[in-house]
Design an enzyme around this catalytic site. Sequence first.
Site, PDB file in Angstrom:
ATOM      1  N   LYS A 242      52.860  67.059  20.174  1.00 44.79           N
ATOM      2  CA  LYS A 242      52.986  65.597  20.105  1.00 44.79           C
ATOM      3  C   LYS A 242      53.104  65.016  21.514  1.00 44.79           C
ATOM      4  O   LYS A 242      53.727  65.632  22.380  1.00 44.79           O
ATOM      5  CB  LYS A 242      54.274  65.221  19.357  1.00 44.79           C
ATOM      6  CG  LYS A 242      54.263  65.408  17.861  1.00 44.79           C
ATOM      7  CD  LYS A 242      55.608  64.995  17.276  1.00 44.79           C
ATOM      8  CE  LYS A 242      55.688  65.274  15.788  1.00 44.79           C
ATOM      9  NZ  LYS A 242      54.820  64.416  14.978  1.00 44.79           N
ATOM     10  N   ARG A 318      54.412  69.612   5.162  1.00 45.71           N
ATOM     11  CA  ARG A 318      53.832  69.903   3.840  1.00 45.71           C
ATOM     12  C   ARG A 318      53.712  71.398   3.609  1.00 45.71           C
ATOM     13  O   ARG A 318      53.718  71.867   2.483  1.00 45.71           O
ATOM     14  CB  ARG A 318      52.488  69.174   3.699  1.00 45.71           C
ATOM     15  CG  ARG A 318      51.406  69.646   4.605  1.00 45.71           C
ATOM     16  CD  ARG A 318      50.265  68.634   4.743  1.00 45.71           C
ATOM     17  NE  ARG A 318      50.659  67.471   5.545  1.00 45.71           N
ATOM     18  CZ  ARG A 318      49.874  66.404   5.741  1.00 45.71           C
ATOM     19  NH1 ARG A 318      48.681  66.340   5.180  1.00 45.71           N
ATOM     20  NH2 ARG A 318      50.294  65.409   6.481  1.00 45.71           N
TER      21      ARG A 318
HETATM   22  N1  BES Z   1      57.362  64.660  11.174  1.00 47.94           N
HETATM   23  C1  BES Z   1      56.051  64.136  11.282  1.00 47.94           C
HETATM   24  C2  BES Z   1      55.890  62.794  10.609  1.00 47.94           C
HETATM   25  C3  BES Z   1      56.627  61.653  11.194  1.00 47.94           C
HETATM   26  C4  BES Z   1      56.257  61.116  12.400  1.00 47.94           C
HETATM   27  C5  BES Z   1      57.642  61.072  10.487  1.00 47.94           C
HETATM   28  C6  BES Z   1      56.928  60.048  12.909  1.00 47.94           C
HETATM   29  C7  BES Z   1      58.297  59.996  10.975  1.00 47.94           C
HETATM   30  C8  BES Z   1      57.946  59.487  12.208  1.00 47.94           C
HETATM   31  C9  BES Z   1      55.059  65.068  10.615  1.00 47.94           C
HETATM   32  O1  BES Z   1      55.348  66.412  10.708  1.00 47.94           O
HETATM   33  C10 BES Z   1      53.762  64.812  11.304  1.00 47.94           C
HETATM   34  O2  BES Z   1      53.666  65.090  12.460  1.00 47.94           O
HETATM   35  N2  BES Z   1      52.785  64.297  10.562  1.00 47.94           N
HETATM   36  C11 BES Z   1      51.513  64.001  11.103  1.00 47.94           C
HETATM   37  C12 BES Z   1      50.485  64.532  10.146  1.00 47.94           C
HETATM   38  C13 BES Z   1      49.079  64.495  10.660  1.00 47.94           C
HETATM   39  C14 BES Z   1      48.907  65.494  11.794  1.00 47.94           C
HETATM   40  C15 BES Z   1      48.131  64.812   9.533  1.00 47.94           C
HETATM   41  C16 BES Z   1      51.396  62.489  11.240  1.00 47.94           C
HETATM   42  O3  BES Z   1      51.858  61.768  10.360  1.00 47.94           O
HETATM   43  O4  BES Z   1      50.855  62.053  12.259  1.00 47.94           O
HETATM   44 MN    MN Z   2      54.664  67.261  12.512  1.00 45.81          MN
END
Ligand code: BES
Ligand code: MN
Length: 464
Positions: A242, A318
Amino acid sequence: MIPEFADPAAPSLPLWLVRSGDAGPLLPPGLGAPAESWARAQGFAGKPGQICLLPSAEGALAGALFGLGAADRPPGRERFPLARAAEALPAGNWRLENLPEGFDAGRAALGWLFAQYRFDRYKAAEPARARLVCPKGAEPRRLLALASGEYLARDLINTPASDMGPEELEEAARALAARHGATVEVTRGAGLLEANFPMIHAVGRAGAQEPRLIDLRFPGSGPRLTLVGKGVCFDTGGLDIKPPSSMALMKKDMGGAANVLGLAETMASLGLTRGLSLRVLIPAVENAISANAFRPGDILTSRKGLTVEINNTDAEGRLVLADALALAAEESPALLISMATLTGAARVALGPELPPFFCDDDATAAAIQSAGMAAADPVWRLPFWEPYETMIEPGIADLDNAPSGGFAGAITAALFLRRFAAGAGRYAHFDIYGWQPSAAPGRPKGGTGQGMRALLDALPELLA
Ligand code: BES
Ligand code: MN
Ligand code: ZN
């Protein structure tokens, strides 16, 4: 921290609730003309959240006025109107001296308890000073149980990953279990492979602390209710790392776990676990970067046997939930719930304060949504939209963990989870944020519960 009301037998100061816009005198009868002119001279008009301290003839503090706004003020702008009083009144015990028609004393008292929360683990926070005598008509035991669950969820989320890794999350779950006589089973490290939780292992194996699946069972008998909470103690994004701004808050990526533990705490404190078979499952991992981290392009075989192509290691929640949901579904609970800080897309759709949830059963969904609205814990139904199933089906495996394009990201994540929940009577998934981005009355900035009261209040209807 423990939520507390003031001792009703101890001395307390009166707090008068005043609506604006009433014809005639502003203040309730009994306060007298001097108080009325004092209040007006101070500019007090009963506006929402306005406070006016009242002096005695000797110049001591004799009480206070608190503005509620007009009687026809649309409800819902503020979840906890009286919370401002808890935050602003001088130290001491306060009692509600009058209860205007239509004023929800239980909600007000809960907001007061919520406002008293402090996260003081790392720095002596100024203690909450104003205490409330639990008002007539409110149920102190129930309110304190709700606040204990909320405090627990906030504490767990606020604690940084340096002190809230999978190990400490397990300890917190064990402490909760010990308080309520629940049994705990934990499968760790290589044990996850032996016991067939390959995706929990794959996501968590790069972490310094062993990945694990925490399994709590509460004493009781009745319909099976299983809660599954995402326990990603820190989410770097893995190899698909990230950017800094997205990683900043990722200590809260165990918000789903914090919420299901908070809910279990409240339910057990209220004795609600006796009439059912409550199970709580938490896959606890860190999504870290190391030589043994799982990679984009890897294909994992899940507990259920479905193969998953890893398109993005940042769609890790997931994966760990899938194995936990598959385990949960094996005993066909009447109701299976998952809570997870799963997608950024959910926040884009509804913002930080209105978590979406997904449920195929209309009656269940309606009960949850209306209970949430009534309990100042709003949640909003989104669909498990069947036509989007094709988006999670890639070429060379059964499932894709991160469909490219990113359209309907909250829905495609929910559809992914639903594949693993098959076998449960009904399934509902909550994509929560778990964080209050800026302080609101009763909701300090930081970790927050979401969906706990919606579920709690809907449960009698859901498991009837
Ligand atoms: N933990 C994150 C989702 C998240 C991000 C929740 C910011 C709350 C605030 C999750 O693991 C994630 O990174 N999801 C990605 C999925 C994508 C790569 C398909 C997202 O939502 O960008
Ligand atoms: Mn994530
Ligand atoms: Zn995550």
